[in-house]
Design a protein around this motif. Structure first.
Motif, PDB file in Angstrom:
ATOM      1  N   ALA A  40       0.641  -0.986   0.038  1.00  0.00           N
ATOM      2  CA  ALA A  40      -0.451   0.133  -0.466  1.00  0.00           C
ATOM      3  C   ALA A  40       1.032   1.458   0.248  1.00  0.00           C
ATOM      4  N   LEU A  58       1.422   3.135  -3.471  1.00  0.00           N
ATOM      5  CA  LEU A  58      -0.289   3.998  -4.082  1.00  0.00           C
ATOM      6  C   LEU A  58       0.122   5.156  -2.927  1.00  0.00           C
ATOM      7  N   THR A  59      -0.477   5.243  -1.855  1.00  0.00           N
ATOM      8  CA  THR A  59      -0.519   5.806  -1.026  1.00  0.00           C
ATOM      9  C   THR A  59       0.519   7.613  -1.249  1.00  0.00           C
ATOM     10  N   GLY A  88       2.003   7.832  -4.083  1.00  0.00           N
ATOM     11  CA  GLY A  88       2.089   8.106  -5.316  1.00  0.00           C
ATOM     12  C   GLY A  88       0.942   9.230  -5.441  1.00  0.00           C
ATOM     13  N   VAL A  89      -0.091   8.521  -4.841  1.00  0.00           N
ATOM     14  CA  VAL A  89      -1.491   9.489  -5.155  1.00  0.00           C
ATOM     15  C   VAL A  89      -1.384  11.097  -4.107  1.00  0.00           C
ATOM     16  N   ALA A 138      -7.294   5.995  -8.255  1.00  0.00           N
ATOM     17  CA  ALA A 138      -6.639   6.447  -7.866  1.00  0.00           C
ATOM     18  C   ALA A 138      -6.294   8.256  -8.730  1.00  0.00           C
ATOM     19  N   TYR A 175      -6.895  11.308   0.449  1.00  0.00           N
ATOM     20  CA  TYR A 175      -7.165   9.850  -0.540  1.00  0.00           C
ATOM     21  C   TYR A 175      -7.158   8.958   0.673  1.00  0.00           C
ATOM     22  N   ASP A 216     -10.535   2.067  -4.449  1.00  0.00           N
ATOM     23  CA  ASP A 216     -10.739   0.857  -5.472  1.00  0.00           C
ATOM     24  C   ASP A 216     -10.579  -0.338  -4.011  1.00  0.00           C
ATOM     25  N   GLN A 232      -6.642  -2.405  -4.635  1.00  0.00           N
ATOM     26  CA  GLN A 232      -5.845  -2.388  -4.416  1.00  0.00           C
ATOM     27  C   GLN A 232      -5.738  -2.373  -2.872  1.00  0.00           C
ATOM     28  N   THR A 283      -4.938  -0.038   0.632  1.00  0.00           N
ATOM     29  CA  THR A 283      -4.735   0.608   1.001  1.00  0.00           C
ATOM     30  C   THR A 283      -4.619   1.299   2.184  1.00  0.00           C
TER      31      THR A 283
END
Length: 267
Positions: A66, A69-70, A72-73, A129, A202, A212, A215, A217
């Motif tokens: 996770a 992604l975290t 990256g957002v 995302a 997010y 989503d 994925q 998170t």
């Protein structure tokens, strides 16, 4: 870079290195740890160092998965928001009509309840995302636009730029050699602030179940642990994700505070 920024950077580095090293060490020690366990909601043991969740998934493996992604957002929200704010500030500098329209649009964004709009859009369309990052950047960059616009106009009217214009300097050269160095501290502080708000929102949407679910998170891990809080091992499903999220937000806040303090010292 002052003490606050160094502390925040050290916290982020410790988080990244700690997660990566722990995940790598567990994978080397127990190559099958990421596979589904036979029992769900178990406390940490020699095979699963942070336990397993209600579906038998390794908590440490999901934490590590996770993290990109975290982060990256947050980076995407920062990049898109700052690009939008800079483009609109430059457009307003060239056209008074565009500047007036931009300010009215910023007023509308400030008046709208951004969190409720995000919840409504996420509930209706279930965006990914990337779409969430774009929406967060669009709804959350109005404050950065106002501050950047005011500072850019202040720099653009400075007497040193008037002298450069008399010497024949064009607008692109003035922006590159004079305006950008003067705005570098402000841009850096605003970028970090946007990234922090992007991560926070997010994670909040994921906690509400609006991200989503395919994925992993950190906010989603907190959401999945909520129905099982009465279970003795459920703490290990929620606490690691909460600690990682808190470390990331505190680290970004410290870096932003340090950049802001350094910017005021240079004014």
């Amino acid at each position: 870079m002052n003490a606050s920024a160094r502390l925040g950077l050290a916290l982020l580095l410790a988080l990244a290195v700690g997660l990566g090293a722990a995940r790598t060490a567990q994978a080397w020690w127990q190559p099958q740890a990421a596979a589904l366990a036979h029992a769900a909601l178990t406390a940490p043991d020699a095979r699963h160092w942070l336990g397993v969740d209600d579906l038998g998934r390794d908590v440490l493996a999901r934490l590590a998965a996770a993290a990109p992604l975290t982060a990256g957002v947050g980076l995407a929200v920062s990049a898109l928001g700052m690009a939008l704010a800079a483009a609109l500030a430059l457009l307003g500098l060239r056209s008074p009509r565009a500047d007036a329209l931009t300010l009215r649009l910023a007023d509308v964004c400030s008046a709208l309840p951004g969190t409720l709009i995000l919840i409504a859009l996420s509930s209706a369309f279930r965006p990914g995302a990337a779409a969430l990052a774009a929406t967060l950047a669009l709804l959350g960059s109005d404050a950065e636009l106002r501050t950047l616009r005011a500072r850019l106009r202040q720099v653009w009217r400075h007497e040193s730029l008037d002298a450069a214009r008399l010497a024949g300097a064009g607008a692109p050269w003035l922006l590159r050699r004079h305006a950008l160095p003067a705005l570098a501290g402000l841009l850096a502080a605003q970028a970090v602030g946007l990234a922090r708000r992007g991560v926070f929102h997010y994670a909040g949407l994921a906690f509400l179940g609006l991200a989503d679910p395919r994925q992993p998170t950190w906010g989603g891990m907190l959401n999945e642990a909520m129905p099982w809080l009465a279970h003795p091992a459920a703490l290990w499903c929620a606490l690691p994700a909460a600690c990682c999220l808190a470390c990331l937000l505190i680290g970004l806040a410290l870096i932003g505070q340090g950049l802001e303090e350094g910017r005021w010292k240079t004014w």
